[in-house]
Design a protein around this motif. Structure first.
Motif, PDB file in Angstrom:
ATOM      1  N   GLU A   1       1.119  -0.550   0.105  1.00  0.00           N
ATOM      2  CA  GLU A   1       0.028  -0.111  -0.135  1.00  0.00           C
ATOM      3  C   GLU A   1       0.718   0.939  -0.184  1.00  0.00           C
ATOM      4  O   GLU A   1       0.536   2.246  -0.752  1.00  0.00           O
ATOM      5  CB  GLU A   1      -0.525   0.122   1.166  1.00  0.00           C
ATOM      6  CG  GLU A   1      -1.592   1.298   1.088  1.00  0.00           C
ATOM      7  CD  GLU A   1      -2.929   0.969   0.445  1.00  0.00           C
ATOM      8  OE1 GLU A   1      -3.137   2.171  -0.125  1.00  0.00           O
ATOM      9  OE2 GLU A   1      -3.539  -0.516  -0.187  1.00  0.00           O
ATOM     10  N   GLU A   2       1.835   1.255   1.046  1.00  0.00           N
ATOM     11  CA  GLU A   2       2.684   2.341   0.500  1.00  0.00           C
ATOM     12  C   GLU A   2       3.517   2.553  -0.479  1.00  0.00           C
ATOM     13  O   GLU A   2       3.804   3.569  -0.962  1.00  0.00           O
ATOM     14  CB  GLU A   2       4.158   1.965   1.829  1.00  0.00           C
ATOM     15  CG  GLU A   2       3.152   2.227   3.158  1.00  0.00           C
ATOM     16  CD  GLU A   2       4.428   2.201   5.432  1.00  0.00           C
ATOM     17  OE1 GLU A   2       5.095   2.157   3.854  1.00  0.00           O
ATOM     18  OE2 GLU A   2       4.111   2.370   5.714  1.00  0.00           O
ATOM     19  N   ALA A   3       4.194   1.562  -0.725  1.00  0.00           N
ATOM     20  CA  ALA A   3       4.715   1.574  -2.416  1.00  0.00           C
ATOM     21  C   ALA A   3       3.862   2.127  -3.645  1.00  0.00           C
ATOM     22  O   ALA A   3       3.877   2.843  -4.208  1.00  0.00           O
ATOM     23  CB  ALA A   3       4.917   0.319  -2.636  1.00  0.00           C
ATOM     24  N   ARG A   4       2.138   1.599  -3.339  1.00  0.00           N
ATOM     25  CA  ARG A   4       1.581   1.895  -4.183  1.00  0.00           C
ATOM     26  C   ARG A   4       1.075   3.478  -4.158  1.00  0.00           C
ATOM     27  O   ARG A   4       0.771   4.506  -5.435  1.00  0.00           O
ATOM     28  CB  ARG A   4       0.130   1.263  -4.210  1.00  0.00           C
ATOM     29  CG  ARG A   4      -0.153  -0.069  -4.493  1.00  0.00           C
ATOM     30  CD  ARG A   4      -1.483  -0.036  -5.235  1.00  0.00           C
ATOM     31  NE  ARG A   4      -2.086  -0.666  -3.444  1.00  0.00           N
ATOM     32  CZ  ARG A   4      -1.887  -2.121  -2.627  1.00  0.00           C
ATOM     33  NH1 ARG A   4      -1.077  -2.650  -3.163  1.00  0.00           N
ATOM     34  NH2 ARG A   4      -2.900  -2.253  -1.785  1.00  0.00           N
ATOM     35  N   GLN A   5       0.805   4.113  -2.585  1.00  0.00           N
ATOM     36  CA  GLN A   5       0.713   5.862  -2.164  1.00  0.00           C
ATOM     37  C   GLN A   5       1.855   5.855  -2.940  1.00  0.00           C
ATOM     38  O   GLN A   5       1.681   7.611  -3.675  1.00  0.00           O
ATOM     39  CB  GLN A   5       0.700   5.386  -0.837  1.00  0.00           C
ATOM     40  CG  GLN A   5      -1.051   5.523  -0.285  1.00  0.00           C
ATOM     41  CD  GLN A   5      -0.823   5.171   0.655  1.00  0.00           C
ATOM     42  OE1 GLN A   5       0.257   5.318   2.090  1.00  0.00           O
ATOM     43  NE2 GLN A   5      -1.592   4.521   1.693  1.00  0.00           N
ATOM     44  N   ALA A   6       3.150   5.767  -2.389  1.00  0.00           N
ATOM     45  CA  ALA A   6       4.344   6.462  -3.373  1.00  0.00           C
ATOM     46  C   ALA A   6       4.322   6.654  -4.248  1.00  0.00           C
ATOM     47  O   ALA A   6       4.106   7.763  -5.280  1.00  0.00           O
ATOM     48  CB  ALA A   6       5.607   5.897  -3.078  1.00  0.00           C
ATOM     49  N   GLU A   7       3.987   5.362  -5.345  1.00  0.00           N
ATOM     50  CA  GLU A   7       3.466   5.088  -6.844  1.00  0.00           C
ATOM     51  C   GLU A   7       2.970   5.861  -7.398  1.00  0.00           C
ATOM     52  O   GLU A   7       3.118   7.470  -8.353  1.00  0.00           O
ATOM     53  CB  GLU A   7       3.493   3.956  -7.381  1.00  0.00           C
ATOM     54  CG  GLU A   7       2.826   3.559  -8.860  1.00  0.00           C
ATOM     55  CD  GLU A   7       4.735   3.865  -9.144  1.00  0.00           C
ATOM     56  OE1 GLU A   7       4.581   4.940 -10.680  1.00  0.00           O
ATOM     57  OE2 GLU A   7       5.170   3.920  -8.494  1.00  0.00           O
ATOM     58  N   ALA A   8       1.430   6.590  -6.371  1.00  0.00           N
ATOM     59  CA  ALA A   8       0.300   7.679  -6.669  1.00  0.00           C
ATOM     60  C   ALA A   8       0.508   8.966  -6.519  1.00  0.00           C
ATOM     61  O   ALA A   8       0.610  10.026  -7.458  1.00  0.00           O
ATOM     62  CB  ALA A   8      -0.520   7.157  -5.878  1.00  0.00           C
ATOM     63  N   GLY A   9       1.964   9.098  -5.100  1.00  0.00           N
ATOM     64  CA  GLY A   9       2.023   9.673  -5.013  1.00  0.00           C
ATOM     65  C   GLY A   9       3.709  10.670  -6.130  1.00  0.00           C
ATOM     66  O   GLY A   9       3.443  12.408  -6.776  1.00  0.00           O
ATOM     67  N   ARG A  10       3.941   9.379  -6.527  1.00  0.00           N
ATOM     68  CA  ARG A  10       5.199  10.359  -7.814  1.00  0.00           C
ATOM     69  C   ARG A  10       4.004  10.347  -8.720  1.00  0.00           C
ATOM     70  O   ARG A  10       4.468  11.282  -9.838  1.00  0.00           O
ATOM     71  CB  ARG A  10       6.069   8.643  -7.976  1.00  0.00           C
ATOM     72  CG  ARG A  10       7.515   9.170  -7.553  1.00  0.00           C
ATOM     73  CD  ARG A  10       8.049   7.998  -7.275  1.00  0.00           C
ATOM     74  NE  ARG A  10       7.831   6.418  -7.621  1.00  0.00           N
ATOM     75  CZ  ARG A  10       7.853   5.918  -6.988  1.00  0.00           C
ATOM     76  NH1 ARG A  10       8.334   6.084  -5.247  1.00  0.00           N
ATOM     77  NH2 ARG A  10       7.480   4.962  -6.831  1.00  0.00           N
ATOM     78  N   ALA A  11       3.517   9.314  -9.222  1.00  0.00           N
ATOM     79  CA  ALA A  11       2.734   9.580 -10.899  1.00  0.00           C
ATOM     80  C   ALA A  11       1.653  10.735 -10.217  1.00  0.00           C
ATOM     81  O   ALA A  11       1.578  11.821 -11.413  1.00  0.00           O
ATOM     82  CB  ALA A  11       1.503   8.555 -11.078  1.00  0.00           C
ATOM     83  N   GLY A  12       1.234  11.200  -8.866  1.00  0.00           N
ATOM     84  CA  GLY A  12       0.110  12.502  -9.499  1.00  0.00           C
ATOM     85  C   GLY A  12       1.180  13.573  -9.089  1.00  0.00           C
ATOM     86  O   GLY A  12       0.922  14.743  -9.713  1.00  0.00           O
ATOM     87  N   ALA A  13       3.027  13.856  -8.895  1.00  0.00           N
ATOM     88  CA  ALA A  13       3.777  14.784  -9.596  1.00  0.00           C
ATOM     89  C   ALA A  13       3.814  15.132 -10.610  1.00  0.00           C
ATOM     90  O   ALA A  13       4.586  16.205 -10.839  1.00  0.00           O
ATOM     91  CB  ALA A  13       4.609  14.449  -8.210  1.00  0.00           C
ATOM     92  N   GLU A  14       4.285  13.698 -11.297  1.00  0.00           N
ATOM     93  CA  GLU A  14       4.368  13.979 -12.470  1.00  0.00           C
ATOM     94  C   GLU A  14       3.673  14.276 -13.290  1.00  0.00           C
ATOM     95  O   GLU A  14       3.443  15.123 -14.133  1.00  0.00           O
ATOM     96  CB  GLU A  14       4.609  12.350 -12.675  1.00  0.00           C
ATOM     97  CG  GLU A  14       4.998  12.277 -14.333  1.00  0.00           C
ATOM     98  CD  GLU A  14       6.710  13.176 -14.619  1.00  0.00           C
ATOM     99  OE1 GLU A  14       6.547  13.467 -16.238  1.00  0.00           O
ATOM    100  OE2 GLU A  14       7.394  12.811 -13.515  1.00  0.00           O
ATOM    101  N   ALA A  15       2.057  14.156 -13.069  1.00  0.00           N
ATOM    102  CA  ALA A  15       0.683  14.097 -13.420  1.00  0.00           C
ATOM    103  C   ALA A  15       0.644  16.249 -13.341  1.00  0.00           C
ATOM    104  O   ALA A  15       0.146  16.919 -13.844  1.00  0.00           O
ATOM    105  CB  ALA A  15       0.021  13.506 -12.959  1.00  0.00           C
ATOM    106  N   GLN A  16       1.022  16.606 -11.926  1.00  0.00           N
ATOM    107  CA  GLN A  16       0.905  17.821 -11.729  1.00  0.00           C
ATOM    108  C   GLN A  16       1.839  18.361 -12.805  1.00  0.00           C
ATOM    109  O   GLN A  16       1.896  19.811 -13.077  1.00  0.00           O
ATOM    110  CB  GLN A  16       1.883  18.257 -10.462  1.00  0.00           C
ATOM    111  CG  GLN A  16       0.073  17.800  -9.616  1.00  0.00           C
ATOM    112  CD  GLN A  16      -1.281  18.687  -9.259  1.00  0.00           C
ATOM    113  OE1 GLN A  16      -1.048  19.868 -10.150  1.00  0.00           O
ATOM    114  NE2 GLN A  16      -2.536  17.834  -9.017  1.00  0.00           N
ATOM    115  N   ARG A  17       3.467  18.297 -12.808  1.00  0.00           N
ATOM    116  CA  ARG A  17       3.990  18.971 -13.273  1.00  0.00           C
ATOM    117  C   ARG A  17       3.503  18.732 -14.459  1.00  0.00           C
ATOM    118  O   ARG A  17       3.903  19.745 -15.528  1.00  0.00           O
ATOM    119  CB  ARG A  17       5.861  17.678 -13.412  1.00  0.00           C
ATOM    120  CG  ARG A  17       6.616  17.899 -11.817  1.00  0.00           C
ATOM    121  CD  ARG A  17       7.933  17.518 -12.561  1.00  0.00           C
ATOM    122  NE  ARG A  17       8.506  16.513 -12.700  1.00  0.00           N
ATOM    123  CZ  ARG A  17       7.843  15.165 -11.756  1.00  0.00           C
ATOM    124  NH1 ARG A  17       7.553  15.452 -10.049  1.00  0.00           N
ATOM    125  NH2 ARG A  17       7.824  13.930 -11.815  1.00  0.00           N
TER     126      ARG A  17
END
Length: 454
Positions: free
Chosen positions: A137-153
Motif C-alpha cells: 500500500e505504501e508503495a502504491r501510495q508512493a507510486e501514486a504520489g510520484r504519479a500525482g507529482a508527475e501529473a502535476q508537472r
C-alpha cells in the motif's frame, strides 16, 4: 550445506505458514525485489539445493536470472518450502539487522517499504502478510504520489503550452484578420478590374464579330474574283497552249521540210562534184582553161553509175564487184542485216549475229570510206535493243508493225536521184523493189565473201 527440513519440523513450518496467506498477488514492486533477492542468493546454492526447474539457470548471471528465470524463481519460492528456507538463510546472512527487526515485529522506519515487504515475504515472520500488504500500500501510495507529482508537472507544462498556444492562436487570428481584411480589399479591387476587363472583352468581341463579318464578305468577294481570274487564266493558257502547239507544228514542218530538202540537195551536189572529180581523174582531163574550142558544141561524157559498173566483165559473186561499187563517189551501202547473218551464220544467237556483222561492216567502212546503214527487223521486239553502233555504221531497227524490207525501200527512196546506192539482200522482192527505185542490189553471199577476205 543446509539440510532440508523434514519430519515434524517441516510439517510444523508448513502448518505455521499455512496460518497466513496472501489474499491477492504480490504488488509488482515487491515481486521485483523478491526476484532480485532470489537471483542474488541463487549463486551460493548447489545444484542439488535448487529445485529441478531452476537448475538450467545455474550458470546465468544475477541480472540474466532475474530477466529470464524471474517467473520460475517466484513460482519455486512459493511452492517449494525448502528452497524458500535456503533463500531466507542467505537473506539473514546478507541483511541480519533487517531480519532481526522483522523477527521482532518492529521493521525499521527508515527502510524502503518494498525492501521490508520483500524480506518479510521471504522470511515469513509473524504478521508478514500485513507487512507485505502495508508495504504494497505504501508503495502504491508512493507510486501514486510520484504519479500525482508527475501529473502535476505535466499539467503545469500543458497549461504553459496551452497558454502559449492560446497566445499564438490570438496572434495568428489577429494576423489572419489582418490578412483577411487585406484580402477583401484586394478582392474588391480585383472585382472592379474584372468587371472592367469583362466590359473590355465584350466590346472587343463585338468589334471582332464586326471585323469577322467584314472579313468574310471580303473573302467571298476575293474567292469570286479568284475564281473568275483562274477561269480567265485557264482560258488564256488553253489559247496560249493551242497557239504554241500550232507554232511548234508549223516550225517543225518548216524545219523538217527545209532540212530534208537541203540535205537532199547538198548530198546530190556533193555526189555530182565527186563524180565529176572522179571522171576527171579517170579520164585524165587537164585543168579547164578558156579556149576557142570550148565553145564548140560536142557530146559531154556521162556519169558513172552502178549500172555502168554492172556492165563490166565481173561475175556477180566476185567480191571485187562490191569494191568497185563502193569506190563510186558518195556511195551508200544499205544492208538487210538478218538476211545476211542468217545466210552466213544462222546457228548463232541473234545478238552474236548482229555483233559479228556490225564488226565486219565497221572494218569495211574504214577501208572504203563509204556510208553504210545496217537494217534489222524490229517488228517483233518487246523493247529497244541496247547496242552501241560501231564507228562508220548506222544501225536501224524497223518500227512495230513495219518490216525491215519496208524500211530499206524507204531509205532508198529517201536518196536523191543519181546517188550510188547499193542494197545487200537475197530477198528477191527487196532486190526488185530497190532496183526500180534506182539502187543496185547485190546478194548477201557477195558481202559475206568480201568480209571474209578482210
Amino acid at each position: 550445506m543446509v539440510a532440508e527440513p523434514t519430519g515434524e519440523d517441516g510439517e510444523a513450518e508448513e502448518a505455521s505458514e499455512g496460518a497466513e496467506v496472501l489474499d491477492g498477488p504480490l504488488p509488482e514492486g515487491v515481486r521485483r525485489r523478491v526476484i532480485a533477492i532470489v537471483a542474488d542468493a541463487f549463486g551460493s546454492l548447489t545444484v542439488a539445493e535448487l529445485p529441478p526447474q531452476l537448475r538450467q539457470y545455474v550458470r546465468f548471471t544475477p541480472n540474466r536470472r532475474a530477466k529470464f528465470a524471474g517467473s520460475a524463481m517466484a513460482a519455486a519460492l512459493e511452492t517449494h518450502p525448502p528452497f524458500r528456507t535456503r533463500i531466507a538463510e542467505r537473506l539473514r546472512e546478507a541483511q541480519p539487522e533487517l531480519a532481526s527487526a522483522l523477527a521482532a515485529g518492529t521493521p525499521p522506519r527508515a527502510a524502503d517499504p518494498l525492501d521490508v515487504a520483500a524480506a518479510a515475504y521471504v522470511l515469513r515472520p509473524a504478521g508478514w502478510v500485513e507487512l507485505v500488504a502495508v508495504a504494497g500500500e505504501e508503495a502504491r501510495q508512493a507510486e501514486a504520489g510520484r504519479a500525482g507529482a508527475e501529473a502535476q508537472r505535466e499539467l503545469r507544462k500543458l497549461r504553459a503550452e496551452l497558454s502559449e498556444a492560446r497566445a499564438a492562436a490570438r496572434d495568428e487570428a489577429e494576423r489572419a484578420r489582418t490578412e483577411l481584411e487585406s484580402g477583401r480589399k484586394e478582392a474588391d479591387a480585383l472585382q472592379r478590374k474584372l468587371r472592367s476587363a469583362v466590359s473590355d472583352i465584350r466590346r472587343g468581341q463585338a468589334a471582332l464579330r464586326k471585323v469577322e463579318a467584314e472579313l468574310e464578305s471580303l473573302r467571298a468577294a476575293s474567292a469570286a474574283e479568284k475564281a473568275a481570274a483562274e477561269s480567265e487564266a485557264r482560258r488564256l493558257k488553253s489559247r496560249l497552249a493551242e497557239a504554241e502547239s500550232a507554232l511548234e507544228v508549223s516550225r517543225r514542218a518548216a524545219r523538217e521540210g527545209r532540212s530534208v530538202a537541203d540535205m537532199r540537195l547538198r548530198l546530190l551536189l556533193d555526189t555530182m562534184l565527186e563524180t565529176a572529180q572522179g571522171l576527171r581523174r579517170e579520164l585524165a582531163l587537164p585543168p579547164a582553161s578558156t579556149r576557142p574550142a570550148d565553145t564548140v558544141e560536142a557530146v559531154e561524157p556521162g556519169r558513172l553509175t552502178p549500172k555502168d559498173v554492172a556492165n563490166r566483165a565481173l561475175a556477180e559473186t566476185d567480191p571485187a564487184l562490191l569494191d568497185q561499187l563502193l569506190a563510186l563517189p558518195r556511195a551508200h551501202l544499205v544492208v538487210d542485216g538478218y538476211n545476211v547473218t542468217k545466210t552466213g551464220y544462222p546457228t548463232m544467237p541473234l545478238e552474236k549475229q548482229r555483233l559479228r556483222l556490225l564488226g565486219g561492216l565497221a572494218g569495211l567502212a574504214a577501208q572504203t570510206g563509204a556510208e553504210m546503214t545496217c537494217v534489222f527487223d524490229g517488228a517483233e521486239l518487246a523493247a529497244p535493243v541496247l547496242l552501241a553502233p560501231p564507228r562508220g555504221v548506222r544501225v536501224l531497227f524497223s518500227k512495230p508493225g513495219q518490216t525491215a524490207d519496208e524500211l530499206i525501200r524507204r531509205l532508198v527512196r529517201a536518196e536523191p536521184p543519181g546517188r550510188p546506192v547499193v542494197v545487200v539482200s537475197t530477198d528477191r522482192e527487196v532486190a526488185d523493189g530497190v532496183a526500180r527505185a534506182g539502187a543496185r542490189p547485190v546478194a548477201s553471199s557477195l558481202l559475206l565473201k568480201r568480209l571474209a577476205r578482210s
